[in-house]
Enzyme design. Structure first.
Site, PDB file in Angstrom:
ATOM      1  N   ASP A   1       0.849  -1.196   0.000  1.00 50.77           N
ATOM      2  CA  ASP A   1       0.000   0.000   0.000  1.00 50.77           C
ATOM      3  C   ASP A   1       0.887   1.249   0.000  1.00 50.77           C
ATOM      4  O   ASP A   1       1.802   1.354   0.829  1.00 50.77           O
ATOM      5  CB  ASP A   1      -0.867  -0.051   1.276  1.00 50.77           C
ATOM      6  N   HIS A   2       0.656   2.176  -0.905  1.00 49.87           N
ATOM      7  CA  HIS A   2       1.427   3.425  -0.989  1.00 49.87           C
ATOM      8  C   HIS A   2       2.934   3.195  -1.009  1.00 49.87           C
ATOM      9  O   HIS A   2       3.682   3.778  -0.217  1.00 49.87           O
ATOM     10  CB  HIS A   2       1.068   4.377   0.170  1.00 49.87           C
TER      11      HIS A   2
ATOM     12  N   HIS B   1      -7.462   9.826   4.221  1.00 54.31           N
ATOM     13  CA  HIS B   1      -7.126   8.719   5.125  1.00 54.31           C
ATOM     14  C   HIS B   1      -7.480   9.101   6.560  1.00 54.31           C
ATOM     15  O   HIS B   1      -7.364  10.258   6.936  1.00 54.31           O
ATOM     16  CB  HIS B   1      -5.621   8.434   5.075  1.00 54.31           C
ATOM     17  N   GLY B   2      -7.870   8.134   7.337  1.00 51.05           N
ATOM     18  CA  GLY B   2      -8.187   8.399   8.746  1.00 51.05           C
ATOM     19  C   GLY B   2      -9.620   8.893   8.884  1.00 51.05           C
ATOM     20  O   GLY B   2     -10.416   8.800   7.952  1.00 51.05           O
TER      21      GLY B   2
ATOM     22  N   HIS C   1      -9.435   5.106  -1.848  1.00 53.06           N
ATOM     23  CA  HIS C   1      -8.698   5.042  -0.578  1.00 53.06           C
ATOM     24  C   HIS C   1      -9.527   5.734   0.500  1.00 53.06           C
ATOM     25  O   HIS C   1     -10.505   6.412   0.208  1.00 53.06           O
ATOM     26  CB  HIS C   1      -7.341   5.740  -0.735  1.00 53.06           C
ATOM     27  N   GLY C   2      -9.075   5.598   1.745  1.00 54.15           N
ATOM     28  CA  GLY C   2      -9.751   6.318   2.836  1.00 54.15           C
ATOM     29  C   GLY C   2     -11.161   5.833   3.072  1.00 54.15           C
ATOM     30  O   GLY C   2     -12.069   6.622   3.332  1.00 54.15           O
ATOM     31  N   GLY C   3     -11.373   4.497   3.007  1.00 57.35           N
ATOM     32  CA  GLY C   3     -12.719   3.931   3.146  1.00 57.35           C
ATOM     33  C   GLY C   3     -13.357   4.146   4.510  1.00 57.35           C
ATOM     34  O   GLY C   3     -14.571   4.106   4.643  1.00 57.35           O
ATOM     35  N   THR C   4     -12.544   4.388   5.528  1.00 56.70           N
ATOM     36  CA  THR C   4     -13.066   4.579   6.889  1.00 56.70           C
ATOM     37  C   THR C   4     -13.978   5.791   6.959  1.00 56.70           C
ATOM     38  O   THR C   4     -13.565   6.900   6.605  1.00 56.70           O
ATOM     39  CB  THR C   4     -11.890   4.787   7.873  1.00 56.70           C
TER      40      THR C   4
ATOM     41  N   ASN D   1      -8.569   0.895   6.569  1.00 54.82           N
ATOM     42  CA  ASN D   1      -7.508   0.645   7.541  1.00 54.82           C
ATOM     43  C   ASN D   1      -7.928   1.121   8.929  1.00 54.82           C
ATOM     44  O   ASN D   1      -8.112   0.327   9.853  1.00 54.82           O
ATOM     45  CB  ASN D   1      -6.217   1.350   7.077  1.00 54.82           C
TER      46      ASN D   1
HETATM   47  P1  13P Z   1      -8.479   4.594   6.054  1.00 55.67           P
HETATM   48  O1  13P Z   1      -7.461   4.397   7.115  1.00 55.67           O
HETATM   49  O2  13P Z   1      -9.068   5.955   6.076  1.00 55.67           O
HETATM   50  O3  13P Z   1      -9.526   3.533   6.077  1.00 55.67           O
HETATM   51  O4  13P Z   1      -7.735   4.486   4.649  1.00 55.67           O
HETATM   52  C1  13P Z   1      -7.113   3.302   4.272  1.00 55.67           C
HETATM   53  C2  13P Z   1      -6.371   3.437   3.006  1.00 55.67           C
HETATM   54  O5  13P Z   1      -6.747   4.150   2.101  1.00 55.67           O
HETATM   55  C3  13P Z   1      -5.135   2.653   2.849  1.00 55.67           C
HETATM   56  O6  13P Z   1      -4.433   3.002   1.712  1.00 55.67           O
END
Ligand code: 13P
Length: 287
Positions: free
Chosen positions: A84-85, A177-178, A207-210, A231
């Site tokens: 990832d990244h 993210h986060g 990305h950033g599904g949270t 994540n």
């Molecule tokens: P989150 O931590 O916001 O869910 O993002 C995860 C992500 O995009 C990992 O690359």
């Protein structure tokens, strides 16, 4: 079954659902995600950031752990092990260690340099039967030390990178993210629509599904998103369940301090989070 992520994402794009990428940190995370994917008969992508890779002592340890688990837990659903990244150097290390998929995050380079480096990696992954994710337009917030401002990608640049022979494309559409701040403006569906129109069959990555509301997730899938990364939400669920166990004094009852007991509620909480996401993303019974 350890595979690259190309086929599973092509199928997801054609079938209008998304496959979850869940980031791993240790044995409990990996086990929870794999068992849930198998239970729900869903394909899954295990995401490893460079920081998490280091934490787990290195990419070879990660490959060994994942391969061992797939065999000993009898996991038959398609599983991709994905960086990832990744930096360019990190990508090369994962190719060598036996990952099946990598993300090159060249979003902080000028587009010409991002294109050059991505092109080189296209050749390398093809030689190893791996899949490659590229990124255009940085994702906001912080992912394990990689900080992005969260700009929306330029659809023409997306088309340029999509045409390089990559397998799937992460494009910034206002995602972060986060946790999302209270004043977050939401995803830019206009941008996503424009990108999808230019890139056609290319599976797009969110990305950033949270913390993205369910209706936005569904709309993003309708507009061509086939991979969604989660994540922080698993981390929050793990922390809350572990806190509850300790605050209820359970670690002091009997052998409640045994790590296998102490880490069990957190592990179950990760399973519940992954299940909820797989149901929302529509990947259940798509293995
Ligand atoms: P989150 O931590 O916001 O869910 O993002 C995860 C992500 O995009 C990992 O690359």
């Amino acid at each position: 079954m350890l595979v690259n992520a190309s086929e599973m994402l092509k199928k997801a794009k054609a079938g209008h659902y998304a496959v979850g990428q869940f980031n791993i940190n240790n044995l409990e995370w990996t086990k929870a995600i794999l068992l849930t994917a198998q239970e729900l008969n869903s394909p899954v992508i295990l995401g490893v950031s460079e920081g998490a890779g280091k934490y787990m002592t290195g990419y070879k340890t990660v490959v060994g752990m994942v391969k061992g688990m797939l065999e000993e837990l009898n996991i038959t659903v398609p599983v991709a092990l994905h960086l990832d990244h990744g930096s360019y150097e990190g990508c090369l290390k994962c190719v060598e260690a036996g990952f099946t998929s990598i993300m090159f995050d060249g979003s902080h380079y000028p587009i010409e340099e991002n294109v050059e480096k991505t092109k080189e990696l296209v050749k390398i992954v093809a030689e190893h039967g791996m899949s490659l994710e590229a990124e255009v337009g940085s994702i906001g917030g912080e992912e394990d030390g990689v900080v992005g401002m969260g700009e929306c990608a330029d659809p023409k640049e997306c088309k340029m990178v999509a045409d390089l022979g990559i397998d799937f494309l992460a494009a910034g559409i206002g995602n972060i993210h986060g946790k999302y701040p209270a004043n977050w403006k939401g995803l830019s569906f206009e941008t996503l629509d424009a990108i999808q129109k230019l890139t056609g069959d290319m599976p797009l990555v969110l990305h950033g599904g949270t913390g993205i509301p369910a209706d936005m997730i569904k709309k993003a899938i309708d507009l061509g998103v086939s991979k969604i990364n989660v994540n922080t939400e698993c981390q929050l669920a793990f922390a809350a369940a572990t806190r509850k166990y300790i605050e209820e004094g359970k670690d002091e009852q009997g052998k409640g301090f045994d790590p296998r007991k102490l880490l069990a509620p957190g592990t179950e909480a990760i399973k519940a989070t992954v299940k909820e996401k797989m149901e929302l993303f529509g990947s259940v019974n798509k293995a």
